[in-house]
Design an enzyme around this catalytic site. Structure first.
Site, PDB file in Angstrom:
ATOM      1  N   HIS A 159      -7.019   4.889   4.638  1.00  0.00           N
ATOM      2  CA  HIS A 159      -5.580   4.760   4.897  1.00  0.00           C
ATOM      3  C   HIS A 159      -4.927   6.045   5.386  1.00  0.00           C
ATOM      4  O   HIS A 159      -3.706   6.161   5.348  1.00  0.00           O
ATOM      5  CB  HIS A 159      -4.859   4.322   3.625  1.00  0.00           C
ATOM      6  CG  HIS A 159      -5.382   3.078   3.003  1.00  0.00           C
ATOM      7  ND1 HIS A 159      -5.390   1.880   3.659  1.00  0.00           N
ATOM      8  CD2 HIS A 159      -5.930   2.843   1.783  1.00  0.00           C
ATOM      9  CE1 HIS A 159      -5.913   0.954   2.860  1.00  0.00           C
ATOM     10  NE2 HIS A 159      -6.251   1.518   1.731  1.00  0.00           N
ATOM     11  N   HIS A 216      -5.204  -4.086   3.322  1.00  0.00           N
ATOM     12  CA  HIS A 216      -6.652  -4.322   3.231  1.00  0.00           C
ATOM     13  C   HIS A 216      -6.987  -5.672   3.836  1.00  0.00           C
ATOM     14  O   HIS A 216      -8.022  -6.253   3.555  1.00  0.00           O
ATOM     15  CB  HIS A 216      -7.121  -4.300   1.787  1.00  0.00           C
ATOM     16  CG  HIS A 216      -6.654  -3.095   1.048  1.00  0.00           C
ATOM     17  ND1 HIS A 216      -5.528  -3.107   0.264  1.00  0.00           N
ATOM     18  CD2 HIS A 216      -7.150  -1.841   0.999  1.00  0.00           C
ATOM     19  CE1 HIS A 216      -5.358  -1.887  -0.249  1.00  0.00           C
ATOM     20  NE2 HIS A 216      -6.322  -1.113   0.188  1.00  0.00           N
TER      21      HIS A 216
END
Lengths: 220, 336
Positions: B58, B218
């Site tokens: 991320h 995700h």
């Protein structure tokens, strides 16, 4: 069977070592399962954690009570496995022994309550229930069986086979359902057809316990 | 899978090694592990420390927000997987200067379990720990308690880091951060999936002419999969959902974050911003400042998210405070 026969701490540590080796030796299988519905690292993570359990064997043998022993095992697993599996498998072990503050040994008689406590701990921590495609699916049938059975009427070797079979049934059931907990839930129905790797790890524990006692000549 | 990687299992460690090589003056390991990274001048005795952590994949979340006026340490997990409680605990010990530690991270099951256990361990060492969960993703649940944390993490770090730097105590840092998050809402739209190196397959499938509104970072399913629409329409859908959910009213001042999920280029983010600002103007909501770029990504997923934080004088001062990390730089914008 005599349900009151005492299994002392050092024997319990031997069993734990056997379980740990089983998990370590199945690392590739677990990662392969995880590769189908996750990110292929479950085996490596479990291996790292249970190798640490084996490494601490002598320290574990010095524990005085069932609670202390399982608490330490739970801590080692939690701290070394990582991900969600670390805390969940850690809790499985620590709650298995959490009620036995005074006990310097374990007996078969204690098994139903220890397993109930372990299952409840895992359910509470992870928020999963039967049918969510998690390790709970493996443990729940074992607990159901223990809650129904009259232990004194069963031989120990038969009991352990039964528990392993119940765990296997639970594990197989995870193949048929789609995940509602854990990362695999993002796959929706695409997780159907694959066993849950956490449920498989959990099954290995029951398989190991059965093998340990039934292959060792010592009577429990 | 087309990626610049070596062995998939080395993805995270080699990435961290690279960052440590690139910025040796900023970061150091808490102990021996690459997964426990803290600011090079940790621990600082003069301020509350802030720890964060979560899965990799991320950037700049989470490691990139370890810096001056931001977080003090981070536990780094595998791609999209929680780090272990041990890693969090080691980070906690390395950054605590005696004023306590705030755990500030996104609301995901594995992270919560591990951080809670790390907190228990830290407490036995007499380290005071408080937790604030980031749950800004409007699309992830109707129930605020169950929402996931996405790009709003940026605002949480910025406000918490500034409050800690201003010498606020642990309870004050916690309450400023909670206030900022009460005022923050986000929502994303995904256009294409990403691939976790060790999995080798995309996390989900989506047709060339489709988009998914509200998809998580995700690849968690969003609220609606629909045909791809023009940017203005997409902006409109997202901003309307955010405004309907959050505490935003006519006359408010807000900060906007338009964030790329990884592959979406800056050009498209500005097209989105152009419309968002216009919509807000029409509603008489003033945009105080903006952040546009890669703030919270999901590997090479294409898509974007919009976050809105409603401001008040105190939050404005904290937002304007300086912050420096290799991934985020802001000079002191406060008037004094």
């Amino acid at each position: 069977m005599n349900t009151k026969k005492e299994i002392k701490i050092d024997i319990m540590v031997e069993v734990i070592e056997y379980i740990s080796n089983k998990i370590v030796n199945n690392c590739d299988k677990l990662s392969k399962l995880d590769g189908k519905i996750g990110d292929s690292d479950h085996g490596e993570n479990m291996k790292r954690g249970f190798k640490n359990v084996i490494k601490n064997k002598e320290k574990l043998k010095k524990k005085n009570t069932v609670r202390e022993l399982f608490n330490e095992i739970g801590e080692i697993i939690t701290f070394n496995v990582g991900g969600s599996a670390g805390p969940l498998f850690g809790r499985l072990f620590s709650d298995f022994g959490s009620s036995y503050e005074e006990h310097k040994y374990f007996t078969i008689e204690m098994l139903p309550s220890a397993m109930n406590s372990a299952l409840n701990g895992v359910k509470k921590l992870g928020g999963a229930d039967v049918g969510d495609k998690t390790m709970v699916d493996t443990i729940a049938p074992v607990v159901d069986f223990l809650n129904e059975v009259n232990l004194s009427e069963l031989e120990c070797n038969i009991l352990l086979i039964k528990l392993k079979e119940e765990a296997r049934k639970g594990l197989e059931s995870t193949k048929l359902i789609s995940a509602r907990k854990g990362r695999a839930r993002y796959l929706n129905d695409r997780s159907i057809g694959h066993m849950d790797p956490g449920a498989y790890s959990c099954y290995l524990i029951f398989e190991a316990v059965e093998e340990y006692f039934n292959d060792n000549t010592e009577e429990v | 899978m087309k990626k610049f990687i070596n062995k998939p299992e080395d993805f995270v460690d080699e990435m961290i090694e690279g960052i440590l090589m690139a910025y040796p003056n900023f970061y150091k390991k808490a102990k021996d592990s690459l997964r426990e990274i803290v600011r090079s001048n940790s621990p600082e005795q003069t301020k509350v420390a802030i720890a964060t952590g979560g899965g990799s994949g991320h950037l700049p979340v989470f490691l990139g927000y370890v810096g001056e006026g931001l977080c003090d340490g981070v536990a780094v997990g595998d791609v999209f997987a929680s780090p272990s409680a041990r890693e969090m605990y080691n980070v906690t010990k390395a950054i605590d200067g005696g004023k306590g530690v705030l755990y500030l991270y996104g609301n995901y099951g594995g992270d919560v379990m591990n951080f809670d256990m790390a907190a228990e361990m830290a407490e036995t060492d007499n380290i005071e720990v408080e937790t604030v969960l980031v749950r800004d993703d409007v699309a992830s649940s109707k129930n605020i308690e169950k929402r996931r944390g996405v790009a709003g993490l940026f605002y949480a770090y910025k406000i918490a880091g500034a409050a800690a730097n201003n010498g606020k105590d642990l309870q004050e840092v916690k309450s400023f951060t909670e206030e900022a998050l009460d005022n923050t809402r986000s929502m994303g739209v995904a256009l294409s999936p990403c691939t976790i190196p060790e999995a080798g397959e995309p996390t989900f499938k989506i047709a060339d002419d489709e988009m998914e509104i509200g998809m998580g970072i995700h690849g968690e399913p969003g609220i609606e999969r629909t045909t791809l629409k023009q940017a203005d329409k997409v902006s409109n859908i997202v901003i309307e959902k955010i405004l309907a959910d959050g505490p935003y009213e006519k006359g408010d001042e807000v900060s906007i974050l338009v964030n790329s999920l990884g592959a979406t280029p800056l050009e498209e983010l500005y097209i989105i911003y152009n419309k968002v600002k216009d919509i807000l103007k029409g509603k008489e909501i003033e945009v105080y400042n903006n952040y546009i770029g890669n703030y919270a990504t999901s590997l090479e997923m294409s898509g974007m998210s919009i976050s809105l934080m409603k401001l008040n004088p105190q939050l404005k001062t904290l937002l304007d405070a300086p912050a420096h990390s290799p991934f985020f730089n802001q000079q002191d914008l406060r008037d004094n």
